[in-house]
Design a protein around this motif. Structure first.
Motif, PDB file in Angstrom:
ATOM      1  N   ASP A 239       0.808  -1.219   0.000  1.00 45.20           N
ATOM      2  CA  ASP A 239       0.000   0.000   0.000  1.00 45.20           C
ATOM      3  C   ASP A 239       0.842   1.271   0.000  1.00 45.20           C
ATOM      4  O   ASP A 239       0.439   2.299  -0.551  1.00 45.20           O
TER       5      ASP A 239
ATOM      6  N   ASP B 280      -3.599  -3.617   3.113  1.00 45.07           N
ATOM      7  CA  ASP B 280      -4.745  -2.993   3.756  1.00 45.07           C
ATOM      8  C   ASP B 280      -4.307  -2.305   5.051  1.00 45.07           C
ATOM      9  O   ASP B 280      -4.783  -2.627   6.146  1.00 45.07           O
TER      10      ASP B 280
ATOM     11  N   ALA C 211      -5.487   3.022   4.403  1.00 45.44           N
ATOM     12  CA  ALA C 211      -5.815   2.762   2.998  1.00 45.44           C
ATOM     13  C   ALA C 211      -7.173   3.332   2.606  1.00 45.44           C
ATOM     14  O   ALA C 211      -7.357   3.820   1.483  1.00 45.44           O
ATOM     15  N   ALA C 212      -8.121   3.291   3.527  1.00 46.27           N
ATOM     16  CA  ALA C 212      -9.447   3.837   3.238  1.00 46.27           C
ATOM     17  C   ALA C 212      -9.428   5.359   3.154  1.00 46.27           C
ATOM     18  O   ALA C 212     -10.362   5.969   2.627  1.00 46.27           O
TER      19      ALA C 212
ATOM     20  N   THR D 119      -8.415   0.165  -3.168  1.00 43.48           N
ATOM     21  CA  THR D 119      -8.725  -1.266  -3.232  1.00 43.48           C
ATOM     22  C   THR D 119      -7.429  -2.008  -2.933  1.00 43.48           C
ATOM     23  O   THR D 119      -6.386  -1.722  -3.527  1.00 43.48           O
ATOM     24  N   THR D 120      -7.473  -2.970  -2.017  1.00 46.04           N
ATOM     25  CA  THR D 120      -6.229  -3.612  -1.595  1.00 46.04           C
ATOM     26  C   THR D 120      -6.495  -5.002  -1.039  1.00 46.04           C
ATOM     27  O   THR D 120      -7.644  -5.353  -0.738  1.00 46.04           O
TER      28      THR D 120
ATOM     29  N   HIS E 154      -6.186  -7.526   1.930  1.00 42.51           N
ATOM     30  CA  HIS E 154      -6.076  -7.459   3.393  1.00 42.51           C
ATOM     31  C   HIS E 154      -5.262  -8.628   3.912  1.00 42.51           C
ATOM     32  O   HIS E 154      -5.534  -9.792   3.607  1.00 42.51           O
TER      33      HIS E 154
ATOM     34  N   THR F 131      -6.001 -14.416   2.903  1.00 40.44           N
ATOM     35  CA  THR F 131      -6.116 -12.992   2.562  1.00 40.44           C
ATOM     36  C   THR F 131      -7.482 -12.762   1.923  1.00 40.44           C
ATOM     37  O   THR F 131      -8.148 -13.709   1.496  1.00 40.44           O
TER      38      THR F 131
ATOM     39  N   VAL G  51     -10.243  -6.242  -0.486  1.00 37.30           N
ATOM     40  CA  VAL G  51     -11.144  -5.196   0.003  1.00 37.30           C
ATOM     41  C   VAL G  51     -11.324  -4.195  -1.141  1.00 37.30           C
ATOM     42  O   VAL G  51     -10.389  -3.479  -1.499  1.00 37.30           O
TER      43      VAL G  51
ATOM     44  N   ARG H  66     -12.501  -0.914  -2.882  1.00 31.28           N
ATOM     45  CA  ARG H  66     -12.882   0.461  -2.578  1.00 31.28           C
ATOM     46  C   ARG H  66     -12.998   1.227  -3.900  1.00 31.28           C
ATOM     47  O   ARG H  66     -13.422   0.636  -4.894  1.00 31.28           O
TER      48      ARG H  66
END
Length: 350
Positions: A260, A288, A292-293, A300-301, A303, A335, A338, A340
């Motif tokens: 990230d 993640d 990250a958010a 998008t990553t 986790h 994993t 996620v 986004r």
């Protein structure tokens, strides 16, 4: 006695006697056995008595003798952690998870960073940890070292290795690097992108190599073109440099970045070059991280469950210390992707 000798005798500090368990027991009005049970965290002590003993310990400045306890109980209740650095997000969060899991089990950890790890330095770290009195060791060495035929750890050592291709020789706990990468690449391909570019981590890194191999395999499995690999060093600065190169590639509409922090640099470079994310280029990271958010756009990553990695490391260590059966091979921690706002279908012109 000469005058200087008399002066020296007068100024020499008196030897301070170490506070004993008997002293604590006398002040608290309990037996030495009760003090021992409180000191070692045993159950079965009435809470009011426990608080009374703790108050006496605090007032007298009593500290349990770790060496004596180890001789009596056969354990220092300390886990050593040898690691290559405390810079990368993955290492920091893994160590944090190990520390919390160890504390829950009544153990402390002792950290020993080994910069630019070599066979000699890793052996030296084990020697040093032996001097510091630990019961077992968790090894977090990022680069390929433990999978080399010339590298051996001390025989009989209780060892758990994190994220390394250590084969069947050692107990290994590993994030499922390959499946996380597959999820990232397939997500981008399912959105309609013709291929996925890749910003990899350092060439000598085990995790970087595993993610790059999985990226390449995922593209080949879908019969997609495999672009050249751009490489960074896990930092946002290196991601920024790679992002500037990607911005000059008109055919690049999707990028999988190996962590990230580098993805953050890629986002900045694309923005400065006028390539909008995700309208022009979709970006997926790996880790993640808590922030990250909060990236722009939210990233998008993949986790990674560092809490579970730490828990399993301590669990495997304790299994070895208790002579229990330990699962052979590597234990993989799942994993998950996620999704986004940094990914979308490619531009209609591609």
């Amino acid at each position: 006695m000469t005058v200087p000798e008399q002066a020296q005798q007068r100024t020499r500090p008196e030897r301070v006697r170490r506070v004993s368990m008997a002293d604590v027991a006398k002040l608290a009005g309990v037996s030495s056995q009760t003090v021992s049970r409180v000191s070692n965290g045993h159950a079965g002590v009435v809470e009011s008595t426990r608080q009374q003993v703790l108050a006496a310990m605090s007032e007298l400045g009593y500290r349990p003798n770790g060496a004596a306890r180890a001789l009596k109980w056969g354990s220092f209740r300390t886990i050593g952690v040898i690691l290559s650095n405390l810079v990368t997000t993955g290492n920091v969060r893994t160590v944090d998870a190990i520390a919390h899991s160890a504390a829950e089990a009544g153990y402390a950890i002792t950290l020993l960073p080994v910069t630019a790890p070599t066979q000699e330095r890793v052996r030296g770290a084990f020697t040093r940890l032996g001097e510091l009195a630990v019961d077992a060791v968790v090894v977090i060495i990022e680069n390929h070292l433990l999978d080399a035929a010339t590298v051996t750890l001390p025989p009989g050592a209780k060892v758990v290795v994190v994220d390394s291709d250590a084969g069947e020789h050692y107990t290994v706990v590993d994030t499922d690097q390959a499946d996380g990468t597959r999820q990232a690449v397939e997500h981008l391909l399912d959105l309609g992108h013709r291929t996925v570019w890749h910003v990899a981590g350092p060439e000598g890194s085990y995790a970087s190599g595993r993610r790059t191999d999985a990226w390449r395999e995922a593209l080949r499995r879908r019969r997609k073109r495999v672009p050249r690999v751009l490489r960074g060093d896990w930092t946002a600065e290196s991601g920024y440099a790679a992002g500037l190169e990607l911005a000059r590639e008109p055919s690049c509409t999707a990028v999988f970045v190996a962590n990230d922090q580098m993805a953050l640099g890629v986002l900045r470079a694309l923005h400065e070059a006028g390539r909008h994310v995700p309208e022009d280029v979709s970006v997926v990271g790996f880790d993640d991280v808590p922030d990250a958010a909060g990236y722009f756009p939210p990233l998008t990553t993949v986790h990674q469950d560092f809490t579970e990695v730490g828990r399993l490391c301590v669990e495997r260590v304790l299994q070895q210390l208790h002579d229990e059966d330990v699962p052979s091979g590597a234990t993989l921690v799942a994993t998950r992707l996620v999704v986004r706002s940094s990914t979308a279908p490619p531009p209609a012109t591609t």
